[in-house]
Scaffold this motif. Structure first.
Motif, PDB file in Angstrom:
ATOM      1  N   HIS A 122      -6.371  -2.677  -6.055  1.00 39.40           N
ATOM      2  CA  HIS A 122      -6.291  -2.786  -4.598  1.00 39.40           C
ATOM      3  C   HIS A 122      -6.837  -1.508  -3.969  1.00 39.40           C
ATOM      4  O   HIS A 122      -6.685  -0.410  -4.506  1.00 39.40           O
ATOM      5  CB  HIS A 122      -4.831  -2.995  -4.170  1.00 39.40           C
ATOM      6  N   TYR A 123      -7.463  -1.660  -2.803  1.00 43.81           N
ATOM      7  CA  TYR A 123      -8.083  -0.502  -2.161  1.00 43.81           C
ATOM      8  C   TYR A 123      -7.080   0.563  -1.732  1.00 43.81           C
ATOM      9  O   TYR A 123      -7.452   1.695  -1.413  1.00 43.81           O
ATOM     10  CB  TYR A 123      -8.940  -0.931  -0.975  1.00 43.81           C
ATOM     11  N   SER A 124      -5.795   0.226  -1.718  1.00 42.82           N
ATOM     12  CA  SER A 124      -4.783   1.221  -1.346  1.00 42.82           C
ATOM     13  C   SER A 124      -4.705   2.362  -2.356  1.00 42.82           C
ATOM     14  O   SER A 124      -4.175   3.442  -2.022  1.00 42.82           O
ATOM     15  CB  SER A 124      -3.411   0.566  -1.210  1.00 42.82           C
ATOM     16  N   SER A 170       0.836  -1.207   0.000  1.00 45.67           N
ATOM     17  CA  SER A 170       0.000   0.000   0.000  1.00 45.67           C
ATOM     18  C   SER A 170       0.866   1.251   0.000  1.00 45.67           C
ATOM     19  O   SER A 170       0.592   2.217  -0.727  1.00 45.67           O
ATOM     20  CB  SER A 170      -0.926   0.003   1.218  1.00 45.67           C
ATOM     21  N   GLN A 198      -7.351   4.018  -3.615  1.00 45.10           N
ATOM     22  CA  GLN A 198      -8.252   5.034  -3.073  1.00 45.10           C
ATOM     23  C   GLN A 198      -7.712   5.622  -1.774  1.00 45.10           C
ATOM     24  O   GLN A 198      -7.784   6.834  -1.546  1.00 45.10           O
ATOM     25  CB  GLN A 198      -9.648   4.439  -2.826  1.00 45.10           C
ATOM     26  N   LYS A 199      -7.159   4.761  -0.923  1.00 50.69           N
ATOM     27  CA  LYS A 199      -6.601   5.259   0.339  1.00 50.69           C
ATOM     28  C   LYS A 199      -5.438   6.210   0.080  1.00 50.69           C
ATOM     29  O   LYS A 199      -5.287   7.241   0.752  1.00 50.69           O
ATOM     30  CB  LYS A 199      -6.136   4.090   1.211  1.00 50.69           C
ATOM     31  N   THR A 221     -10.517  11.001  -3.273  1.00 49.04           N
ATOM     32  CA  THR A 221     -11.088   9.789  -3.881  1.00 49.04           C
ATOM     33  C   THR A 221     -12.022  10.119  -5.038  1.00 49.04           C
ATOM     34  O   THR A 221     -12.228   9.279  -5.926  1.00 49.04           O
ATOM     35  CB  THR A 221     -11.837   8.954  -2.829  1.00 49.04           C
TER      36      THR A 221
END
Length: 562
Positions: free
Chosen positions: A260-262, A222, A264-265, A274
């Motif tokens: 992977h959601y990272s 991430s 957006q993070k 975002t």
């Protein structure tokens, strides 16, 4: 240097539990106050917390201060730790580690986990921190309890995450790392590891297809993805480092809807927002569609925003999909965008001559994230951020030139003080465990591990096609094996309106049963409109065909009556 009677030497006998108290008994000055720092003779000794009686002579404040200073100085005459007792505890603790975590943790006859509810676990572990310490024997029992109630990710029947297994050489590297306890920011305190990191990163870049470049080991994939965003923004808008977002137009980045959601993070963390992350449509296998990427870029431009970054994925988390890097790179080249490849999961396929074509075109990327701790059993954590640029972009983007660390007038070449190009100050050594593993098995051994993981997945997929009740979500491209188990009660009912919701309850029920029995672990999730299905991952080289057959049999056993 000789010892006088007021300061006796530490004992040379073997320390056991209570050895520190034995030392106090051997020192007359310590007998009446084991916690006292005084080391003088009995005449000078004043027990700590002693109460004066009515007839006791009052001492002057000046005398009290003098005695306090003497006591403090006397306390500095010997170490505040008992090295011999500490070594004995370490030997015992290592024995517990070897027996309980390594041997039993990798024994298929043992449980993968000893499940307890949170309130039960709190009572069993006694996690409260108190004012007084505990004896060595009690601490060793606590070590055993910690291992007993922890999930054994090194167990051959742990298939729950993208990492599993245990490599003894890598573990030795991890132990060395913790023991040496240095920070990888300057050559003066981490000379071996500064040079070692340089070599390991160069080898990873070589596998990507670059002859030069830069990079750094990061605390997870991430963070590697966030590094890529930040460096790409700085490269396009160098003024952003000083002036911040106010100096910039609206920036937009692009990634697959399977990313992977990272991503957006990272956009939120870096102030990009975002709302400025465009998730590009993927095909039925989870791969980004390059034509859709180009459409989205054109749309964003027409709105007056500035596209600057594309993150392609090599090995998505659920389906194990690989975006088509060549066509995505073509789009990036046409629009002048930074191409980052999140190969945290799939990057290790580059080690295999059979399977590296999954990442064809990765050499055209500007940056790459790669987590060797996932597929190579290196151990958490080992994440590399690789950069094709060799002009010092990382340093220019992140350097702060702290004078107490990065003095320019050091007696050695300060180009080896690499820590200023990271966003961290203190940075743990993550290269040693990978380096030691690579030294032990070589590139050929790592390639064999990758190929074996693929072979395990192919074997399971073939067996599932032969067994009733197993249904593949899709044919595996990588080592993500996604499947449903349809229990006998639901077979032949695929046309019923409630089939999907009922099928979605099967995986959670089987997962609960397996964890409470401790027989194995495997993950599940929904995906889009698909109800819950299992995602089986094999990365441990300790897994055998017997373990794979057990996995299938156990799914059937646990789910047959649902």
């Amino acid at each position: 240097m000789g010892h006088n009677t007021a300061n006796p030497p530490p004992p040379t006998h073997t320390h056991t539990e209570g050895a520190g108290r034995a030392w106090q008994r051997s020192d007359p000055s310590l007998r009446r106050g084991p916690l006292s720092p005084f080391a003088g003779g009995a005449a000078d000794f004043v027990p700590m917390c002693a109460e004066r009686t009515a007839g006791q002579r009052q001492r002057s404040p000046r005398g009290e201060r003098g005695r306090a200073v003497m006591a403090e100085q006397s306390d500095l005459e010997r170490p505040a730790v008992d090295g011999a007792a500490g070594e004995e505890f370490l030997r015992a603790a290592f024995q517990v580690l070897l027996e309980e975590a390594v041997r039993k943790g990798t024994d298929v006859a043992q449980k993968v986990c000893e499940w307890k509810e949170p309130h039960e676990l709190r009572e069993l572990l006694d996690l409260e921190l108190r004012s007084h310490g505990e004896p060595a024997g009690r601490l060793l029992e606590r070590c055993r309890d910690i291992i007993r109630y922890s999930v054994k990710t090194c167990h051959p029947r742990f298939f729950n995450q993208l990492f599993s297994g245990l490599d003894h050489h890598a573990l030795a590297g991890r132990l060395l790392t913790e023991t040496l306890n240095t920070s990888q920011y300057t050559y003066e305190i981490a000379p071996v590891f500064v040079l070692m990191e340089e070599v390991v990163l160069a080898k990873l870049r070589e596998l990507v297809g670059w002859n030069s470049g830069d990079g750094i080991f990061c605390p997870g994939g991430s963070i590697s993805n966030m590094y890529a965003m930040n460096v790409a923004r700085f490269q396009r808008f160098p003024e952003s480092r000083q002036q911040g977002s106010r100096a910039l137009p609206r920036l937009v980045l692009f990634a697959s809807e399977e990313c992977h959601y990272s991503i957006q993070k990272g956009a939120a963390f870096l102030g990009i927002g975002t709302d400025n992350v465009v998730l590009v449509r993927a095909d039925e296998r989870g791969k980004m569609i390059p034509e859709e990427l180009e459409k989205e870029i054109e749309r964003v431009k027409s709105e007056g925003a500035v596209p600057f970054f594309v993150s392609a994925t090599s090995g998505t988390t659920v389906l194990g999909a690989f975006d088509p890097l060549g066509p995505v790179a073509d789009v990036c080249q046409r629009h002048g965008l930074w191409l980052h490849v999140d190969a945290a999961w799939g990057g290790s396929a580059l080690l295999s001559r059979k399977h590296r074509q999954l990442l064809a075109g990765i050499e055209r990327a500007d940056s790459v994230a790669w987590n060797p701790h996932k597929m190579l059993t290196v151990g958490l954590q080992c994440s590399a951020f690789l950069l094709r640029d060799d002009s010092g972009l990382l340093q220019r983007c992140h350097g702060a030139g702290a004078a107490y660390l990065f003095q320019p007038d050091k007696f050695y070449d300060v180009m080896f003080d690499t820590g200023d190009k990271t966003v961290q100050c203190g940075r743990r050594v993550d290269c040693l465990k990978l380096w030691l593993l690579w030294k032990a098995v070589g590139s050929e051994g790592l390639e064999q591990r990758v190929d074996r993981a693929f072979a395990c997945t192919r074997y399971l997929a073939a067996e599932m096609k032969r067994r009733d009740g197993f249904q593949l979500v899709l044919e595996p491209e990588f080592i993500n094996l996604c499947f449903w188990f349809v229990p006998p009660s639901l077979r032949g009912q695929q046309g019923c309106t409630d089939f999907g919701p009922r099928l979605g309850k099967v995986a959670p029920a089987i997962k609960e049963r397996m964890m409470k029995e401790g027989s194995m672990m495997v993950g599940y999730q929904p995906h889009g409109t698909r109800p819950n299905f299992f995602r089986q991952i094999v990365t441990s080289p300790a897994v055998t065909r017997a373990d794979l057959d057990f996995f299938l049999d156990e799914i059937e056993r646990l789910g047959c009556d649902l």
